[in-house]
Structures are given as structure tokens and as C-alpha cells.
Design an enzyme around this catalytic site. Sequence first.
Site, PDB file in Angstrom:
ATOM      1  N   VAL A  39       2.824   9.017   2.591  1.00 22.35           N
ATOM      2  CA  VAL A  39       3.369   7.659   2.477  1.00 22.35           C
ATOM      3  C   VAL A  39       3.286   6.940   3.816  1.00 22.35           C
ATOM      4  CG1 VAL A  39       5.456   6.324   2.030  1.00 22.35           C
ATOM      5  CG2 VAL A  39       4.866   8.246   0.543  1.00 22.35           C
ATOM      6  N   GLU A  59       1.654  -0.247   4.718  1.00 19.40           N
ATOM      7  CA  GLU A  59       2.344  -1.088   3.740  1.00 19.40           C
ATOM      8  C   GLU A  59       2.144  -2.579   3.995  1.00 19.40           C
ATOM      9  OE1 GLU A  59       3.709   1.368   5.383  1.00 19.40           O
ATOM     10  OE2 GLU A  59       4.696   2.776   4.018  1.00 19.40           O
ATOM     11  N   ASP A  72     -27.368 -28.537  -6.229  1.00 17.60           N
ATOM     12  CA  ASP A  72     -27.942 -29.365  -7.285  1.00 17.60           C
ATOM     13  C   ASP A  72     -28.499 -30.630  -6.638  1.00 17.60           C
ATOM     14  OD1 ASP A  72     -28.527 -30.158  -9.935  1.00 17.60           O
ATOM     15  OD2 ASP A  72     -26.775 -31.455  -9.917  1.00 17.60           O
TER      16      ASP A  72
END
Length: 753
Positions: free
Chosen positions: A412, A417, A459
Site C-alpha cells: 500500500v 495515492e 477541412d
Amino acid sequence: MPVLRPIHASLKGRTRYRVKGLYRSHPFKTHLESQLRSKEGITRVSASTLTGNLLVAYNSDRSPSDISGLIQRIVADYTRKAVKLRKSEHNSVAREDIASPASKRGGNGRQKQAVMSKGKLRRLVVGSEDQSVEPWHVKEADFVLKALANSSAAGLSDREAKERLKKYGPNVLPEAVPRSGLSIFLDQLKSLPVGMLTAAASISVLTGGVVDAVAIMAVVGMNAVIGYVTESQSEKTIFSLKSLVRPRALVRRDEKVKEIGAGEIVPGDVLVLRPGQYVAADARLIEAKRLSIDESALTGESIPAVKKPGVLSEENVPLSDRSNMCYMGTLITGGQGLAVVIATAKFTEMGSIQAMVGEAKTPQTPMEMQLDRVGIQLVVVSGVLCGIVFVIGLFRGYGLLQMLKTGICLAVAAIPEGLPTVATTTLALGIREMRRHKILIRHLDAVEALGSVQVICLDKTGTITLNRMSVVEIYVGTERIEVSKENFVRLSGPVGPIFREEVSGLVVSSALCNESEVIQTNGGYVINGSPTENALVYMALGSGLDVVNLKEDFPLVKIIHRSERRNIMVTVHKTAYGKMLVTVKGSPTEILSLCTWQMRFGEAVPFTDEHRLVIQRENERMAGSALRVLGVAYALVDCDENVVDDEEVLAKDLIWLGLVGMADPIREGVKELMAQFHKAGIKTVMITGDQSPTAYAIGKELNLNGEEQLRILDSTSLSCIDSEAMQALCQQAHVFARVSPGHKLQIVQGLQG
């Protein structure tokens, strides 16, 4: 068209078929794939509702004829079931009395449009039935009316329209259905680091570390809340912007013309087409009078398309050449007409584009790939280290449970975290900064992707260019004259007084032989008309001509419009000195054949064959430079304003004035922007529906190729190319011409590799 047609069978054990009815039919796609995958010897099946193609890979013990027979049996079985289902549903719907969900009338007589909630809109769109997709452009207008509108151009009844609205759903595009709050929140939890933290919290709870688990989940929750708030704000803003504009449409219902919301349009409705309106759904023309439609949003063609209700002979015709069809989102620029709706919502061509974008898989951004890679490395490294610590502890005599807790704590502790929260917060700040520049971003990862761009696809119409026709060059007498920012500049020097006379004659005739409406306001002029005629008016205004007073001084007596056998427009005007002024514009070749005089050096001189040849060469040169070229002429005739004969007017000796060359101009600063992209190492690619010569001229002017040779690819045959060849072609080309909306996605995917 046959039910099944092989289109690519050169590779052994792999065949691509064109399946009738597969195009845009998701239930058919699911049925085909599930049935074929259950058959022995079939190794791979992929059906596309966007192209109507089916790819089947099979073992060498199966022959192509076996596979074709198998598919035909599956198609026949599905067709029989679909026919039975439609009959039963039609009978049940016919017995229902359905109330209108769309509009009601208040006590004051004013029509109020009900605002549909997000939830109801989502349910109606998801629950709607598939619509029949047919090649309506090759069918007679009467046949289409009979099939969709009960043989009457008077339109559907209100009752039938309500039934069809319930059956087919509202006429809204897939993108109009917003993401729910829950889906936005859950999207924040779909990453490997968040999954690792959640797993760590679960293990902490199992081993008694409740406080650690709460702390870890608090970090996960904070990360999700930041992402949710940021993306939901963008989603609400985008949806509210769409809600500001509620398009309306004119339809015939119960033999009356009514204005309704575009969302209430159903297949079989008869649309009333008028200038200035947007087409609300895909429709087949049944009547047209000088109808022209700007289809640049769909096809990329900058010049409005002329529409006629006749039948086309070929089924596989590009959208830009389907002269008897009109499509959702296109703008009516002139004329009027009637059309019967053949498709709504996601079954329109615009809806098909939305579906293609929705089905496309978004590649991972560099940050996502790095986070996933770091997460995997952490899992492997921390797992190995924790295992080593666990084994060493056991050898040194520590208890099994104690070492298990120690190993879990180390695992852990190895997980960062704060990493997801830091990444999410940074991206959220990026979205906030983009909002200051008036740019809305839906997804957090799109901000990071902007910084990793290697190729930019542009375009042409409306992006690189202004999507507004402008006069860029004229040819009068024997001189070429450039028109730049409403100023006439003669290539060989300043425009002299004599050329002023010739230029003014051409400008006056162009402004009079014109149907554009010119309205003078305090801030200038408002011009309503077709792009071509508007360009001529802008040229006249830029030259200092008062067009409003000009039309008052020369009142219009008659207009002779273009026809199928005559590609010119003629207007007849009264003058103050008794004669009629005839102005002509149109095809240079046709007008040249009608002229016997030419304006040169301020006076009319006889037209010689040598002069005609020079003008024809100039016409070819201007057309070769991707310009739209018009010829202009005039005449003064003696005739009665009450009796103006078309043939008699055109038989008069016309005086040639000159050529007018028009183009869709490039936006200011675009050329410099392309140079900046190249300097930053970003490749630029232009994708357009325009013809190859026009696309090549624009690409050359913008220097899209940098220091390489400009390579252009005509995209009309892209659908026949396999993915490997497509990828290789996309990496080489700088300009793609004659591109359909479906090809654009293929090109982008080819560039992504």
C-alpha cells in the site's frame, strides 16, 4: 443489388462481402455476427453498419462457396423474421390512440414548444425503431410518395404523424443525448492507478487497517469529484448552447402548411423548402423550382448544388452528385420546393457521421499510457519486494499473520495515492485555462492530447477558407485585373481611366444581372442571395457603386433564368432614355457565341476570331486555377417593356464585357499558421470534398507539403482499399480530395496507425 456480393476475396481463408440491408442496421449486424460465430470453421467475423460490409475469416477446409451459401441462409432467415415482426407491430400501433408529445396550444393562441427533459429524450432515442434504408434517389418521386407518405403530396395526417413519432422517435442526432451524471462520475474511476488504490483500500479493510482504507478512498473520491465537476460543467454548457437554438421546419400536414419543431419531423412528412431555411431531415425532392442548396457542411463543396426532382440512373452516386436529394443540416440558398422525408435522426447522413464518430475508439493519450505503465511496474516491483520481505520474515521466526500485514502495508505504501489527484487537478486547470480562450472541452484527457499532436487534419471549406465566394480576378479588354480586399489592382500597373470605364461596365452589369437582395442599414449592407451572386454584389460595393440606387435607376422588367439547354441568366431593365438595357451573365462559352461586339479601350469594337481565341484561353487559364468563371455582356435594345420576347432579346447583338473569376478565399493568417505548425514539427493534412484541381491549388498556396513534393489523393475509391494499404497511403498524402464524411474517419484512423 444482389443480397450478397463478394467484393474482396484475393486472400485465402478471408472474404469481404457487401450485404444488402446491413447498412445502418445494428440488429442485423448483431444477428449476422452471432450466427456466424457459432458455426464451425469460422475464425473471425466483423460486420460494419457504416459501410454495409461483412468480413469473414475461415479455416482452409471451408470453401468460399460454402461461406456464401451459409451467409445467404442466415440473411434469408433474418429477413423472414423481420417481415413478420414489422407486420405485427404495424397492426398493434394502428389500434392505439397516441397523444402528441411535442406541442400544445395555450389559451392565448400562441404556439409553445415543449422542452423535452434529458431523461425523456434519452429514453425516446434509445427506444426508437430502425428505419428502412433504400436508394431513394434512383426511384421515381411518385413511388417514394406512395411508399412513405400514402401517395399524397398534401402530407400526413396529425394522427399518423403522432404514431410515427412514437414509433421512430424524435428527429434528434445521437450527439444531442447528453451523458448522464452517473456515467460522467464512473468515467473518473476507470484508470489503473485508481483501481490499484481501490484494491489497496479493500485489502486494508480485510487486514484491519480501516483508517488507512478511509484515507485512500478519500483520495480516490476527491479525484473523482474534481473530474466530475469539471466535465459536468462542460457538458451542461454544451447542452445549454444547443438548447438556445430550437430549429423549426415547414411541413404539409392535413393539406395545410404548418411550422413545427424539427424534432417532430417523421419519415413521410412533406417538407416545404424555402430560402434561408435549414433542411430538417434527409428527403427526396418531389418538386423544385430553381432550388439551390449549400451542402458544404456535408460534402465540402463551396458552391451551392442545383437541385432537380428527376430520377438518377446509378445507385452508387456520391452525395454531392445526388441532385434529387436534400440532407439534414444543409442550407437552402435559393428557389423553393417540396420533398418527402426519407430518414430522420441517426438514420440521416448527418446521423451516420455522428454514429461513425461514436463507434470510433479513442486511442490512449501519452499520459494515460505512462500512468498505466507506471502502475504495472509498481505492481510487479512492489509484489516482488513484498514477497521477499515476507519470506525473510518467516525465516527469521516472525509469525505468518504479522508478516502478511507487513507485506500488505509495504504494498500500500508503494502506491502513490496522490498521483491520480495531481494528474486530474492539472488537467482540470488546463480545461479552466482553455475556457478563458472560449474553448469548451468535454473530457479531461483531451487537454493532454493537445500537447502531443503530431498531425493536424484540416477541412477546407469554412475552416481553411471563409466558405464565402469572392471575386478574385477579372479580365476586361486585354488585361487581367486582380481584385483584392475590394480594390482593383491591374497586374501591369494601376488601372487607368479607360479601364475604369470597362471595369465599371462589367461591375454594373454584374450587379444588375443579379437576384441578391441588398438592404441598406446603419452599419452597412445586408445581402441575401446565393454565394455566387452575393460575391458579385460585394465586388460592386467594394468598387464604390451604390447598388441600391443603381437598381432604382434601372428598374427590373424581366428575368430569364438559366435552363437545362441554356446556362446563362438574362435580365431586362428600363432606362431613362427609352431603350431597354439587357444584361447577361453565365457560361463564358455560351455568351461568347451570342456576342458580335467587344468593349475595348472604352468603346465597342467588332468581335474578331482572334479576340475570341484569346478570351477562350483566358477562360481556360482561370478555370485551371480552380476559379469559377462567369462571362458578362450587355446590350441596349428597342422593345416594348410589356412585350419582351426571350428569343428576341438574346438575338440582339450583345457586347462582350469580360470574365469574372471567383473563389472561396483563404482565411487571413492561415498560411502563416501552417508555417508555424511545420516549424513545430507538426504535419498538416487537408481533407476536402472539393474537386482535385481546387484542392491542389489551395494546398500549393498554403505550402502544406513543406519542403516535400505536394501529394494529392482522390478519395472516391477509398472504400475498396484494405486497411494496410489505406494506412500507407494516408502517411504519404498531404491533400485528400473528393472525400465523403465516411472517408474522413478512415483517413484519421489511417494516420493514427
